[in-house]
Structure formats: C-alpha cells, structure tokens
Design a protein around this motif. Structure first.
Motif, PDB file in Angstrom:
ATOM      1  N   ARG A  84       0.828  -1.222   0.000  1.00 51.70           N
ATOM      2  CA  ARG A  84       0.000   0.000   0.000  1.00 51.70           C
ATOM      3  C   ARG A  84       0.854   1.260   0.000  1.00 51.70           C
ATOM      4  N   THR A  85       2.038   1.199   0.595  1.00 53.37           N
ATOM      5  CA  THR A  85       2.851   2.403   0.731  1.00 53.37           C
ATOM      6  C   THR A  85       4.063   2.459  -0.187  1.00 53.37           C
ATOM      7  N   SER A  86       4.597   1.296  -0.576  1.00 56.92           N
ATOM      8  CA  SER A  86       5.879   1.312  -1.295  1.00 56.92           C
ATOM      9  C   SER A  86       5.746   1.494  -2.802  1.00 56.92           C
ATOM     10  N   GLY A  87       4.639   1.119  -3.396  1.00 62.35           N
ATOM     11  CA  GLY A  87       4.494   1.225  -4.849  1.00 62.35           C
ATOM     12  C   GLY A  87       5.149   0.070  -5.593  1.00 62.35           C
ATOM     13  N   GLU A  88       5.574  -0.979  -4.874  1.00 62.65           N
ATOM     14  CA  GLU A  88       6.175  -2.138  -5.540  1.00 62.65           C
ATOM     15  C   GLU A  88       5.092  -2.989  -6.193  1.00 62.65           C
ATOM     16  N   GLU A  89       5.541  -3.937  -6.997  1.00 61.41           N
ATOM     17  CA  GLU A  89       4.624  -4.893  -7.604  1.00 61.41           C
ATOM     18  C   GLU A  89       4.501  -6.102  -6.687  1.00 61.41           C
ATOM     19  N   GLY A  90       3.469  -6.945  -6.938  1.00 65.72           N
ATOM     20  CA  GLY A  90       3.330  -8.176  -6.177  1.00 65.72           C
ATOM     21  C   GLY A  90       2.022  -8.289  -5.430  1.00 65.72           C
ATOM     22  N   ALA A  91       1.062  -7.430  -5.717  1.00 64.24           N
ATOM     23  CA  ALA A  91      -0.217  -7.494  -5.008  1.00 64.24           C
ATOM     24  C   ALA A  91      -0.933  -8.811  -5.291  1.00 64.24           C
ATOM     25  N   GLN A  92      -0.880  -9.291  -6.524  1.00 64.27           N
ATOM     26  CA  GLN A  92      -1.538 -10.562  -6.848  1.00 64.27           C
ATOM     27  C   GLN A  92      -0.827 -11.730  -6.183  1.00 64.27           C
ATOM     28  N   LEU A  93       0.501 -11.673  -6.106  1.00 66.73           N
ATOM     29  CA  LEU A  93       1.231 -12.737  -5.409  1.00 66.73           C
ATOM     30  C   LEU A  93       0.832 -12.789  -3.943  1.00 66.73           C
ATOM     31  N   ALA A  94       0.742 -11.632  -3.296  1.00 62.72           N
ATOM     32  CA  ALA A  94       0.358 -11.600  -1.889  1.00 62.72           C
ATOM     33  C   ALA A  94      -1.066 -12.111  -1.703  1.00 62.72           C
ATOM     34  N   THR A  95      -1.965 -11.729  -2.605  1.00 64.37           N
ATOM     35  CA  THR A  95      -3.353 -12.184  -2.509  1.00 64.37           C
ATOM     36  C   THR A  95      -3.443 -13.701  -2.676  1.00 64.37           C
ATOM     37  N   TRP A  96      -2.764 -14.237  -3.675  1.00 63.46           N
ATOM     38  CA  TRP A  96      -2.787 -15.688  -3.876  1.00 63.46           C
ATOM     39  C   TRP A  96      -2.069 -16.414  -2.740  1.00 63.46           C
ATOM     40  N   GLY A  97      -1.021 -15.829  -2.191  1.00 68.22           N
ATOM     41  CA  GLY A  97      -0.368 -16.414  -1.025  1.00 68.22           C
ATOM     42  C   GLY A  97      -1.316 -16.486   0.160  1.00 68.22           C
ATOM     43  N   LEU A  98      -2.103 -15.425   0.372  1.00 68.31           N
ATOM     44  CA  LEU A  98      -3.086 -15.433   1.462  1.00 68.31           C
ATOM     45  C   LEU A  98      -4.186 -16.469   1.223  1.00 68.31           C
ATOM     46  N   ILE A  99      -4.720 -16.493   0.015  1.00 65.23           N
ATOM     47  CA  ILE A  99      -5.810 -17.430  -0.291  1.00 65.23           C
ATOM     48  C   ILE A  99      -5.354 -18.866  -0.090  1.00 65.23           C
ATOM     49  N   LEU A 100      -4.218 -19.217  -0.679  1.00 61.30           N
ATOM     50  CA  LEU A 100      -3.736 -20.588  -0.557  1.00 61.30           C
ATOM     51  C   LEU A 100      -3.337 -20.925   0.881  1.00 61.30           C
ATOM     52  N   SER A 101      -2.770 -19.958   1.592  1.00 55.29           N
ATOM     53  CA  SER A 101      -2.387 -20.207   2.983  1.00 55.29           C
ATOM     54  C   SER A 101      -3.617 -20.466   3.846  1.00 55.29           C
ATOM     55  N   TYR A 102      -4.678 -19.698   3.643  1.00 54.83           N
ATOM     56  CA  TYR A 102      -5.902 -19.935   4.407  1.00 54.83           C
ATOM     57  C   TYR A 102      -6.513 -21.291   4.045  1.00 54.83           C
ATOM     58  N   ILE A 103      -6.512 -21.643   2.760  1.00 55.92           N
ATOM     59  CA  ILE A 103      -7.080 -22.935   2.354  1.00 55.92           C
ATOM     60  C   ILE A 103      -6.286 -24.085   2.963  1.00 55.92           C
ATOM     61  N   PHE A 104      -4.946 -24.028   2.855  1.00 59.56           N
ATOM     62  CA  PHE A 104      -4.133 -25.116   3.386  1.00 59.56           C
ATOM     63  C   PHE A 104      -4.190 -25.165   4.917  1.00 59.56           C
ATOM     64  N   THR A 105      -4.278 -24.014   5.559  1.00 60.85           N
ATOM     65  CA  THR A 105      -4.412 -24.008   7.016  1.00 60.85           C
ATOM     66  C   THR A 105      -5.745 -24.622   7.421  1.00 60.85           C
ATOM     67  N   GLY A 106      -6.816 -24.276   6.696  1.00 62.53           N
ATOM     68  CA  GLY A 106      -8.130 -24.874   6.982  1.00 62.53           C
ATOM     69  C   GLY A 106      -8.121 -26.388   6.774  1.00 62.53           C
ATOM     70  N   LEU A 107      -7.502 -26.828   5.671  1.00 68.53           N
ATOM     71  CA  LEU A 107      -7.424 -28.274   5.438  1.00 68.53           C
ATOM     72  C   LEU A 107      -6.597 -28.974   6.516  1.00 68.53           C
ATOM     73  N   TYR A 108      -5.536 -28.328   6.942  1.00 68.31           N
ATOM     74  CA  TYR A 108      -4.699 -28.890   7.995  1.00 68.31           C
ATOM     75  C   TYR A 108      -5.488 -29.009   9.299  1.00 68.31           C
ATOM     76  N   LEU A 109      -6.259 -27.976   9.640  1.00 62.12           N
ATOM     77  CA  LEU A 109      -7.062 -28.028  10.865  1.00 62.12           C
ATOM     78  C   LEU A 109      -8.137 -29.112  10.790  1.00 62.12           C
ATOM     79  N   VAL A 110      -8.800 -29.244   9.636  1.00 62.99           N
ATOM     80  CA  VAL A 110      -9.807 -30.298   9.465  1.00 62.99           C
ATOM     81  C   VAL A 110      -9.151 -31.665   9.595  1.00 62.99           C
ATOM     82  N   PHE A 111      -7.965 -31.824   8.997  1.00 63.43           N
ATOM     83  CA  PHE A 111      -7.255 -33.096   9.072  1.00 63.43           C
ATOM     84  C   PHE A 111      -6.862 -33.405  10.526  1.00 63.43           C
TER      85      PHE A 111
END
Length: 177
Positions: free
Chosen positions: A132-159
């Motif tokens: 939000r402050t630096s102007g760098e690229e990578g917003a989509q990478l961070a979003t996909w990292g969050l989505i996949l991390s939440y999915i894998f964490t949820g699957l891990y908790l269910v397991f």
C-alpha cells in the motif's frame, strides 16, 4: 570575422599545371591527392573533417566536460538498443522509475503457503501492508499467497481435528462407564 591565412597548399588537380603541359586524363596527378582518398567530394582547397569532428554546419553532439566521441572506447552507449516488434526490451534498473521490483514478502507468502501455511498468512498480510505504501509490484502474489495459505491451514485443521476424533473414538473400548 576573418579566418587565419591557410598554409601553402599544392595546386588543385583541376587546374592545368604550370608550363603548358596537359596531363593525360587517365593518369593521376603526379603530386598525388594531398588529403588521401577521404577528400573526394570536397571542394578544392578545403580540408576534410577529421575523425571525431563534425563537418562544417553539422551539429556537435558532445557535452562539455566529456571527451570527444572518438575517445570513448570501452564505454556502453547511453541508450538501450531497440528490440524487434513483439519482444520485451531490457529490464528496467532496480529502484528506477515505477517503484522498483516485486515485493519479497509477497513472493515468500506464496512459497510458504505450500511449506508452512500459517507463516504464509502472516507474510501475506505484511506484504499487503507494505504494498500500500511502497508502490512495488506483487499485489496478486500476496493475494494468492493469502488465499492458498488460508485454504491449506483450513485443510490442515480439518485433518488434525479428524485425526484427533479418530484417535479418541478408537481409544474408547465401547463400554459406557
């Protein structure tokens, strides 16, 4: 403004030699061309431009304080070469124009989504805050990292919850006491 007197020069090959002798049109003049082959096309009595010096009336592209173009051996040209249509040019230098490269935390968020998902969640949120402050690229990478991390964490908790329930169920002997 007057020009300094020119040094004495040999006679022009276009003028007849003194003494009335007419040379053959097929032989070069006996005294040769005073300026070498580079003077062809120059008016008689005018010196050809030296290497690294522009001809009279041509603009000089040198900057004050820099050596002439002929003395810049081994230096890179000041511009990037043109690339053919449809291809990408050379990458822009890091930190120059447009905010720089890709955020490192965004890349790590996506990597840790597969390695250790809770760390991917933390890195993804930190990356989004930095983006939000630096102007760098990578917003989509961070979003996909969050989505996949939440999915894998949820699957891990269910397991883990399923495995714990299976252990408790298997540990019970079936008798109610």
């Amino acid at each position: 403004m007057s020009q300094p007197p020119e040094p004495e020069q040999p006679p022009s090959p276009y003028e007849p030699p003194p003494g009335g002798q007419q040379p053959s049109p097929y032989e070069p003049p006996p005294y040769g061309d005073p300026y070498g082959p580079s003077s062809y096309g120059q008016p008689p009595g005018e010196q050809p431009p030296q290497h690294g010096q522009p001809a009279y009336g041509q603009p000089s592209y040198e900057h004050p304080g820099q050596p002439p173009h002929g003395q810049q051996w081994g230096q890179q040209p000041p511009y990037a070469p043109q690339v053919p249509y449809g291809q990408y040019g050379p990458p822009s230098p890091p930190g120059g124009g447009g905010g720089g490269g890709t955020n490192v935390l965004a890349i790590l968020s996506l990597v840790f989504a597969f390695v250790f998902a809770p760390a991917g969640i933390a890195l993804g949120h930190l990356a989004r805050r930095q983006l939000r402050t630096s102007g760098e690229e990578g917003a989509q990478l961070a979003t996909w990292g969050l989505i996949l991390s939440y999915i894998f964490t949820g699957l891990y908790l269910v397991f883990c919850c399923g495995w714990l329930a299976l252990v408790i169920w298997a540990g019970s002997d079936g008798s109610n006491t």
